[in-house]
Design a protein around this motif. Structure first.
Motif, short mmCIF file in Angstrom:
data_model
loop_
_atom_site.label_atom_id
_atom_site.label_comp_id
_atom_site.label_asym_id
_atom_site.label_seq_id
_atom_site.Cartn_x
_atom_site.Cartn_y
_atom_site.Cartn_z
N LEU A 1 0.83 -1.21 0.00
CA LEU A 1 0.00 0.00 0.00
C LEU A 1 0.86 1.26 0.00
CD1 LEU A 1 -2.91 -0.82 2.49
CD2 LEU A 1 -2.75 -1.25 0.04
N LYS B 1 3.68 2.68 -3.58
CA LYS B 1 3.43 3.61 -4.68
C LYS B 1 3.43 5.07 -4.22
CE LYS B 1 0.70 0.44 -7.54
NZ LYS B 1 -0.61 0.22 -8.21
N SER C 1 -4.21 9.36 2.92
CA SER C 1 -5.22 8.93 1.95
C SER C 1 -5.38 7.41 1.96
CB SER C 1 -4.84 9.40 0.54
OG SER C 1 -3.66 8.76 0.09
N VAL C 2 -4.29 6.68 2.22
CA VAL C 2 -4.38 5.22 2.34
C VAL C 2 -5.14 4.84 3.60
CG1 VAL C 2 -3.04 3.08 2.54
CG2 VAL C 2 -2.23 4.93 1.06
N ASP D 1 -8.99 5.02 3.49
CA ASP D 1 -9.74 4.03 2.70
C ASP D 1 -8.84 2.82 2.42
OD1 ASP D 1 -11.59 2.69 1.22
OD2 ASP D 1 -11.83 4.23 -0.33
N GLU E 1 -10.12 0.02 -0.28
CA GLU E 1 -9.98 0.33 -1.70
C GLU E 1 -8.53 0.19 -2.15
OE1 GLU E 1 -11.01 1.05 -5.48
OE2 GLU E 1 -12.33 0.68 -3.77
N HIS E 2 -7.59 0.63 -1.33
CA HIS E 2 -6.18 0.50 -1.69
C HIS E 2 -5.74 -0.96 -1.67
CE1 HIS E 2 -6.18 4.87 -0.97
NE2 HIS E 2 -5.09 4.88 -1.71
N GLY F 1 -6.73 -2.46 -4.93
CA GLY F 1 -5.78 -2.09 -5.98
C GLY F 1 -4.50 -2.91 -5.91
#
Length: 503
Positions: free
Chosen positions: A333, A336, A419-420, A423, A426-427, A430
């Motif tokens: 997570l 990136k 931001s990770v 949520d 959702e990450h 991905g």
């Protein structure tokens, strides 16, 4: 006189019933509140859903390999070790009976404490399918009677200069071209030349590997892996081999190997740790390395970084599987978001995991159903480190691995990480999709024998047995070390050890 008392009691009951903080008594006729699934307060994500996603991610990351893939991994490994035997013969600099540490995962994955700014940005699935880090001792200082001078006075904590001044004349003559002298204002008082230079050693090593690879290209043998890439990034030589249908990345790092334990980390041994009683202290302090990695303000051509990679391999045995899964997911997570500008890497997260093992109750860490809590906790710990610009090294707590970080960079990365954290589900989805895409390997090709195997035998049973052993290595022992003993005059015989297992 009874009526007022009754009225007062009724009023009390009415007041209690209207109170927002009242707890119904045992005689209340209210229906019981429905039970809700456990939810993360910050993101609103369901804990059971996060656990499921972490488990799915782990299945993609720790995918099993069939016998053919395991044999291809062995073919690539055999090529690398044979190539290093040829490097030793080139100018006799490397120790004859060397001991390598092979780690699952590349330098980019944070397997060792090295900066990755100068490394080429390879991508799993696009450039390689599996990756390893191989520590190759240029000097192997395992004799207790051998004089060694580690001078840390001119270096940041956890770093050192290595003087060859007290070594024998043969060692100095072999390595004098890879040494630098100390300038009066930069070196220790009264110091002369013969300081082992990490930059010059890395340059020599890369050139030596390049010469051997060029020679092998001119006389290819049946079954020899194809060298797709051989590039130098800082002190690391990255080699991508294509063996059958597998592309294997090796990050090869020249190091200095020591037996025993450095005095600068002696205080750490005096503390209580999560591994106490699970493995012996002798296993933990069996040796350490000097990596060619400089501190932010250090002299690049003279300064080495202390590494405890051998100890970390032993400690990993004691880390619960649920926490390890959470760590791998957290690393994916954060990877990136925290890449450019480079400030925080996977090794920082690894240190936080080890600190968490010391801080939290073993019974709590052993519950695999807590993987989601572990993931969220690691994200919180990492954000705390960024906000405070402080991440203590696990073995040398006085060394702050984020001391060089500017306030602006810390705020930038903390916001990205936020931001990770807001949520995570959702990450995670991905990260799962990325892992799933990376695992879609090219069509398998017939696996040819390695160049050291000679003509194919009529009975394939030995190869089958070897493949099964290697499959067990890859699938059941992720992250463990392989100590390899190479005889340059006879590279046909494997002599390697996986932790305490011999093959």
């Amino acid at each position: 006189m009874a009526a007022p008392a009754l009225n007062n009691r009724a009023g009390s009951v009415s007041s209690l019933g209207n109170s927002p903080t009242a707890t119904p008594g045992p005689t209340s006729n209210k229906l019981p509140l429905p039970s809700y699934p456990e939810i993360d307060f910050r993101s609103g994500a369901r804990i059971d859903e996060l656990n499921r996603l972490i488990s799915e991610f782990s299945k993609h990351e720790q995918r099993e390999y069939d016998d053919q893939r395991a044999l291809e991994i062995h073919t690539a490994k055999d090529f690398i070790f044979s190539m290093l035997g040829m490097v030793q013969k080139l100018d006799q600099k490397l120790p004859v009976a060397n001991e390598y540490l092979l780690l699952s995962g590349g330098v980019r994955e944070g397997v060792v404490d090295m900066d990755v700014d100068e490394l080429v940005a390879y991508v799993r699935g696009a450039d390689y399918d599996m990756d390893f880090t191989l520590l190759v001792p240029a000097l192997k200082l395992h004799d207790r009677n051998q004089p060694v001078t580690l001078d840390m006075r001119q270096s940041a904590l956890g770093h050192t200069w290595l003087s060859l001044r007290l070594f024998d004349e043969g060692t100095i003559n072999r390595w004098k071209e890879c040494c630098v002298g100390a300038e009066p204002e930069a070196g220790p008082e009264g110091a002369t030349g013969h300081f082992f230079s990490p930059t010059r050693v890395s340059e020599w090593f890369h050139e030596a590997v390049g010469s051997v690879l060029q020679e092998l290209r001119h006389r290819p043998q049946r079954g020899m892996p194809r060298v797709e890439k051989a590039e130098r990034g800082g002190a690391v030589t990255s080699i991508v081999l294509a063996a059958g249908g597998s592309r294997v990345l090796y990050d090869v790092v020249p190091v200095v190997s020591f037996k025993g334990w450095p005095a600068v980390a002696q205080a750490w041994l005096m503390e209580n740790h999560f591994w106490d009683g699970k493995i012996t202290e002798e296993e933990v302090i069996g040796g350490f390395y000097l990596l060619p990695a400089c501190s932010a303000a250090g002299r690049r051509e003279a300064e080495w970084r202390l590494s405890f990679a051998r100890s970390e391999v032993q400690l990993k045995k004691c880390i619960p599987s649920g926490l390890m899964q959470a760590y791998q997911a957290c690393k994916a997570l954060a990877a990136k978001l925290l890449v450019r500008p480079e400030a925080v890497g996977p090794y920082h997260l690894r240190s936080l995991m080890l600190w968490a093992c010391d801080r939290l109750p073993p019974a709590y860490l052993a519950q695999e159903g807590n993987s989601a809590h572990f993931l969220l906790g690691l994200l919180d710990d990492l954000q705390h480190c960024l906000v405070n610009r402080a991440c203590p090294n696990y073995f040398i707590p006085q060394r702050n691995m984020l001391a060089h970080l500017s306030e602006a960079a810390a705020v930038l990365h903390a916001r990205r990480l936020s931001s990770v954290r807001s949520d995570p589900a959702e990450h995670l989805r991905g990260a799962i999709e990325h892992a799933r895409t990376a695992s879609r390997l090219p069509p398998e090709q017939p696996c040819l024998p390695s160049p050291q195997d000679g003509p194919p035998a009529a009975d394939p049973a030995p190869d089958d047995r070897l493949a099964k052993k290697l499959q067990q290595l890859v699938t059941e022992n992720p992250g463990k070390s392989i100590s390899v003993f190479i005889n340059p005059d006879d590279v046909t015989r494997p002599h390697f050890r996986i932790d305490d297992k011999f093959f």
